[in-house]
Write a protein that holds these residues in place. Structure first.
Motif, PDB file in Angstrom:
ATOM      1  N   ALA A  70       0.829  -1.215   0.000  1.00  0.00           N
ATOM      2  CA  ALA A  70       0.000   0.000   0.000  1.00  0.00           C
ATOM      3  C   ALA A  70       0.861   1.262   0.000  1.00  0.00           C
ATOM      4  O   ALA A  70       0.553   2.244  -0.698  1.00  0.00           O
ATOM      5  CB  ALA A  70      -0.932  -0.005   1.210  1.00  0.00           C
ATOM      6  N   LEU A  71       1.962   1.259   0.759  1.00  0.00           N
ATOM      7  CA  LEU A  71       2.846   2.423   0.772  1.00  0.00           C
ATOM      8  C   LEU A  71       3.541   2.598  -0.580  1.00  0.00           C
ATOM      9  O   LEU A  71       3.758   3.729  -1.023  1.00  0.00           O
ATOM     10  CB  LEU A  71       3.880   2.290   1.884  1.00  0.00           C
ATOM     11  N   ASP A  72       3.904   1.487  -1.223  1.00  0.00           N
ATOM     12  CA  ASP A  72       4.450   1.599  -2.575  1.00  0.00           C
ATOM     13  C   ASP A  72       3.428   2.220  -3.524  1.00  0.00           C
ATOM     14  O   ASP A  72       3.776   3.012  -4.407  1.00  0.00           O
ATOM     15  CB  ASP A  72       4.858   0.213  -3.094  1.00  0.00           C
ATOM     16  N   TRP A  73       2.155   1.861  -3.348  1.00  0.00           N
ATOM     17  CA  TRP A  73       1.095   2.459  -4.172  1.00  0.00           C
ATOM     18  C   TRP A  73       0.942   3.944  -3.872  1.00  0.00           C
ATOM     19  O   TRP A  73       0.777   4.764  -4.786  1.00  0.00           O
ATOM     20  CB  TRP A  73      -0.214   1.719  -3.914  1.00  0.00           C
ATOM     21  N   VAL A  74       1.004   4.303  -2.594  1.00  0.00           N
ATOM     22  CA  VAL A  74       0.904   5.718  -2.216  1.00  0.00           C
ATOM     23  C   VAL A  74       2.027   6.528  -2.854  1.00  0.00           C
ATOM     24  O   VAL A  74       1.821   7.660  -3.313  1.00  0.00           O
ATOM     25  CB  VAL A  74       0.939   5.854  -0.680  1.00  0.00           C
ATOM     26  N   CYS A  75       3.223   5.947  -2.916  1.00  0.00           N
ATOM     27  CA  CYS A  75       4.374   6.647  -3.481  1.00  0.00           C
ATOM     28  C   CYS A  75       4.439   6.544  -5.004  1.00  0.00           C
ATOM     29  O   CYS A  75       5.378   7.060  -5.621  1.00  0.00           O
ATOM     30  CB  CYS A  75       5.663   6.109  -2.879  1.00  0.00           C
ATOM     31  N   GLY A  76       3.453   5.870  -5.623  1.00  0.00           N
ATOM     32  CA  GLY A  76       3.389   5.803  -7.074  1.00  0.00           C
ATOM     33  C   GLY A  76       4.294   4.771  -7.703  1.00  0.00           C
ATOM     34  O   GLY A  76       4.590   4.865  -8.904  1.00  0.00           O
TER      35      GLY A  76
END
Length: 420
Positions: A70-76
């Motif tokens: 999810a954090l990787d998704w938040v960071c694009g």
């Protein structure tokens, strides 16, 4: 090998915030195992307690994986992990129902009920909090929290839980998951804000460099535009005179040759930076640009009374150092000082961005161009200072500070003029 300290100092500010956020949520998985997993194994016994602990460990592992994706998704860096979010929801529901079934139909005893009830509530709370990290908007976060809380209350009835107990379970899950969901939403907002601020800072730095290039372009246009126009007109006139057999054509071509040579000299002056620059203007400009980029800048001393050639050389040092503070390192503070002492003027530029920069361009080092060039970098600055018998020193001071010192000697007459 790089130690933990160098590894941490080598990260930029957004990377530090991301690392702190990522490991904070990973620590929640450890808390889940330590609070209910170990307590279940200790209170219920190695048999049933071991199975409960295994379920909690599986749930904590899925939560940690979901948080990371999810954090990787938040960071694009990747797509939204929808399948993993649904998987976590299913695992959470399965573990919670299993724990509730153990409390109702398992061995009798207060220890079994307490351990199973703890597993039931904690996995729902941490599951909802982890899923909230990968949800796009707040309404869906509210829906996740409310859904888990309602599910905690509704599942309790078919398994024989009294209504007050089911209500307390629902409220506990609502409050706990709501707190974790708020933490997740706030962490995501903070992480995005830090990255956006860093991107804005880089944009301001690029604009400062672009403005410098435009100023150079304007100077070059001012020098070449008029002279080329004159050369074109006089060449055309010489052609017309030569066709008519007039001897004045030779004079016109001699004038064209003179203007061309003058243009060459002026272009060299522009490229090498020999055109006079005002040190006071550069000091004020450096303070304004660095402050706009979020870097605290303190300027001490005055340039009044210094010879024009000294001001021009030192002004280029300030300009180059300011550009590199913006483009390299991760400075939060920069100090620029000018002082006259013992028959020489000393310019000092010091910033605290050396720790986050590479060795080749730390802080205000010559990183904008190779030092082998004649127009920029440390070699170019030394050439400009050598024209006024000046020197330049650049080095790290400690682990995080980079200092650039330029010294130019003054004549006795210059010293008296500065003193006046």
């Amino acid at each position: 090998m790089r130690g933990p300290g160098k590894w941490w100092r080598g990260k930029s500010t957004p990377e530090k915030v991301e690392t702190y956020t990522r490991w904070s949520f990973h620590f929640f998985a450890v808390v889940e195992v330590m609070t209910v997993g170990l307590s279940a194994a200790g209170e219920v016994g190695p048999g049933l307690g071991g199975w409960l602990m295994l379920l909690v460990c599986v749930h904590a592992a899925v939560c940690a994986l979901t948080v990371s994706r999810a954090l990787d998704w938040v960071c694009g860096r990747r797509k939204q992990p929808l399948r993993l979010l649904w998987t976590l929801g299913a695992v959470t529901a399965a573990v919670a129902v299993t724990a509730l079934a153990v409390a109702e139909h398992g061995p009798d005893g207060d220890g079994v009920d307490a351990a199973a009830g703890g597993v039931f509530g904690v996995v729902l709370i941490f599951g909802a909090g982890s899923i909230s990290l990968g949800v796009r908007n707040r309404r869906r976060v509210y829906a996740v929290v409310a859904g888990f809380a309602a599910g905690a209350g509704l599942v309790a009835f078919p398994l024989g839980q009294p209504a007050p107990v089911a209500l307390v379970s629902a409220l506990s899950v609502l409050l706990g998951s709501g707190f974790l969901a708020f933490t997740a939403v706030f962490s995501v907002w903070l992480l995005k804000a830090v990255y956006e601020l860093d991107e804005a800072r880089e944009t301001r730095a690029r604009l400062a460099v672009a403005e410098e290039r435009l100023r150079f372009g304007r100077d070059l246009h001012d020098v070449m535009g008029r002279n080329l126009a004159v050369i074109a007109l006089k060449s055309e006139l010489a052609v017309q005179l030569a066709r008519r057999g007039r001897p004045e054509a030779v004079e016109q071509m001699i004038e064209v040759q003179r203007i061309a040579q003058e243009s060459q000299r002026e272009v060299r002056d522009v490229v090498r930076g020999y055109r006079e620059a005002d040190l006071g203007v550069e000091l004020a400009g450096a303070q304004g640009v660095l402050t706009a980029a979020g870097i605290e800048c303190e300027v001490t001393g005055e340039a009044a009374g210094l010879p024009a050639e000294v001001q021009s050389a030192l002004a280029w040092v300030v300009r180059e150092a300011t550009t590199n503070v913006l483009r390299h390192g991760d400075a939060g503070r920069c100090a620029v000082g000018v002082r006259v002492t013992e028959g020489r003027v000393v310019l000092t530029v010091e910033n605290d961005g050396a720790a986050g920069a590479s060795d080749g361009g730390g802080g205000s080092d010559g990183g904008s161009a190779s030092d082998g060039g004649g127009g920029s970098g440390l070699a170019g600055l030394r050439e400009r200072l050598a024209a006024v018998d000046g020197t330049l020193e650049a080095c790290r001071v400690g682990e995080a500070t980079f200092r650039l010192v330029a010294e130019v000697p003054l004549t006795e007459a210059d010293v008296r003029e500065v003193a006046v």
